[in-house]
Design a protein around this motif. Structure first.
Motif, mmCIF file in Angstrom:
data_model
loop_
_atom_site.group_PDB
_atom_site.id
_atom_site.type_symbol
_atom_site.label_atom_id
_atom_site.label_comp_id
_atom_site.label_asym_id
_atom_site.label_seq_id
_atom_site.Cartn_x
_atom_site.Cartn_y
_atom_site.Cartn_z
ATOM 1 N N GLU A 111 0.837 -1.211 0.000
ATOM 2 C CA GLU A 111 0.000 0.000 0.000
ATOM 3 C C GLU A 111 0.868 1.256 0.000
ATOM 4 O OE1 GLU A 111 -3.157 0.118 -0.638
ATOM 5 O OE2 GLU A 111 -3.012 -2.080 -0.736
ATOM 6 N N GLU A 112 1.954 1.171 0.745
ATOM 7 C CA GLU A 112 2.863 2.309 0.828
ATOM 8 C C GLU A 112 3.432 2.629 -0.562
ATOM 9 O OE1 GLU A 112 5.480 2.305 4.494
ATOM 10 O OE2 GLU A 112 6.954 2.482 2.902
ATOM 11 N N GLU A 115 0.881 4.212 -2.839
ATOM 12 C CA GLU A 115 0.755 5.630 -2.498
ATOM 13 C C GLU A 115 1.909 6.443 -3.113
ATOM 14 O OE1 GLU A 115 -1.442 8.483 -1.436
ATOM 15 O OE2 GLU A 115 -2.069 6.366 -1.274
ATOM 16 N N ARG A 118 1.489 6.678 -6.861
ATOM 17 C CA ARG A 118 0.375 7.574 -7.198
ATOM 18 C C ARG A 118 0.788 9.026 -7.036
ATOM 19 N NH1 ARG A 118 -5.517 6.270 -5.184
ATOM 20 N NH2 ARG A 118 -5.691 8.273 -6.252
ATOM 21 N N LYS A 119 1.561 9.296 -5.991
ATOM 22 C CA LYS A 119 2.030 10.669 -5.770
ATOM 23 C C LYS A 119 2.934 11.127 -6.900
ATOM 24 C CE LYS A 119 1.668 11.548 -0.830
ATOM 25 N NZ LYS A 119 2.143 10.675 0.245
#
Ligand SMILES: [Zn+2]
Length: 245
Positions: A111-112, A115, A118-119
């Protein structure tokens, strides 16, 4: 691993730029070598002219220059070794934490990554596919987490021995230049040659550094000469004042 990132972010912020410098040295970084030489040059030009300003026997100036060279080189080498070793240990400990997190809580670490990707502007599905792909390879997963979370390449932590010997050698080369005239001659002639060699060395190193930094070479040369002149001028004046008294 999210928790240690937030609690230790400030320390990384301080440590990472330093690590970059070290990596320069270990990969034979010319910038670091030039800085080391410049250190040796300015230190010993100042030391030698400071002693020469007090007009002692040539043997005294020679001894001072030699002591400056040896002491400076060992101090630089030892300092480099210690800071590099401590830094390596610090990064290795953090890599261990990350390695354990990837092994024990892969979902959270995936998940990290999603993220992070995506950033960076990736579409959500693509970010997830990429994160899953990266997490399927433990080595790549560790490398990616380390790079993204604390800006470290696990395969390029640098060697303390290499870094410290590079600093040692660079300092010796720089410190030797203004000392050379005193190994051959003495008096006013040796003083003049110390100034000439020191000045020429400062100009050359400054010019090279200017080029390496992508600035103009003559500006680098001028700045380096100014710094060396100021340092040597001050110690010469102090030597003269104390020597006369
Ligand atoms: Zn992580």
């Amino acid at each position: 691993m999210q928790s240690h990132r937030s609690s230790q972010a400030p320390r990384y912020a301080a440590a990472v730029p330093h690590e970059e410098e070290h990596r320069d040295i270990t990969s034979g970084g010319p910038r670091a070598a030039i800085f080391g030489m410049s250190d040796g040059l300015v230190t010993n030009v100042s030391l030698i002219l400071g002693f020469a300003g007090a007009h002692p026997a040539a043997t005294v100036v020679r001894l001072a220059g030699l002591a400056g060279l040896v002491a400076g080189a060992f101090s630089m080498g030892a300092g480099e070794f210690l800071s590099m070793t401590v830094q390596r240990e610090l990064f290795e400990r953090e890599l261990d934490i990350e390695r354990r997190a990837i092994r024990d809580t892969p979902e959270g670490e995936t998940e990290e990554l999603v993220e992070i990707f995506r950033k960076k502007g990736l579409a959500p599905e693509l970010a997830r596919r990429l994160a899953i792909e990266v997490m399927s390879n433990p080595e790549l997963a560790l490398e990616t987490h380390a790079r993204e979370e604390f800006g470290v390449d696990p395969s390029a932590l640098g060697s303390p021995i290499k870094a410290s010997s590079a600093s040692f050698v660079a300092f010796v080369i720089g410190a030797f230049l203004p000392l050379l005239p005193w190994l051959i001659g003495s008096g006013g002639g040796a003083i003049t040659w110390s100034i000439v060699l020191g000045g020429a060395g400062a100009v050359t190193l400054g010019a090279v550094l200017g080029r390496l930094s992508g600035r103009s070479w003559w500006l680098g040369a001028l700045r380096s000469l100014l710094v060396a002149t100021l340092a040597a001028g001050v110690t010469f004046a102090v030597g003269r004042a104390v020597g006369a008294g």
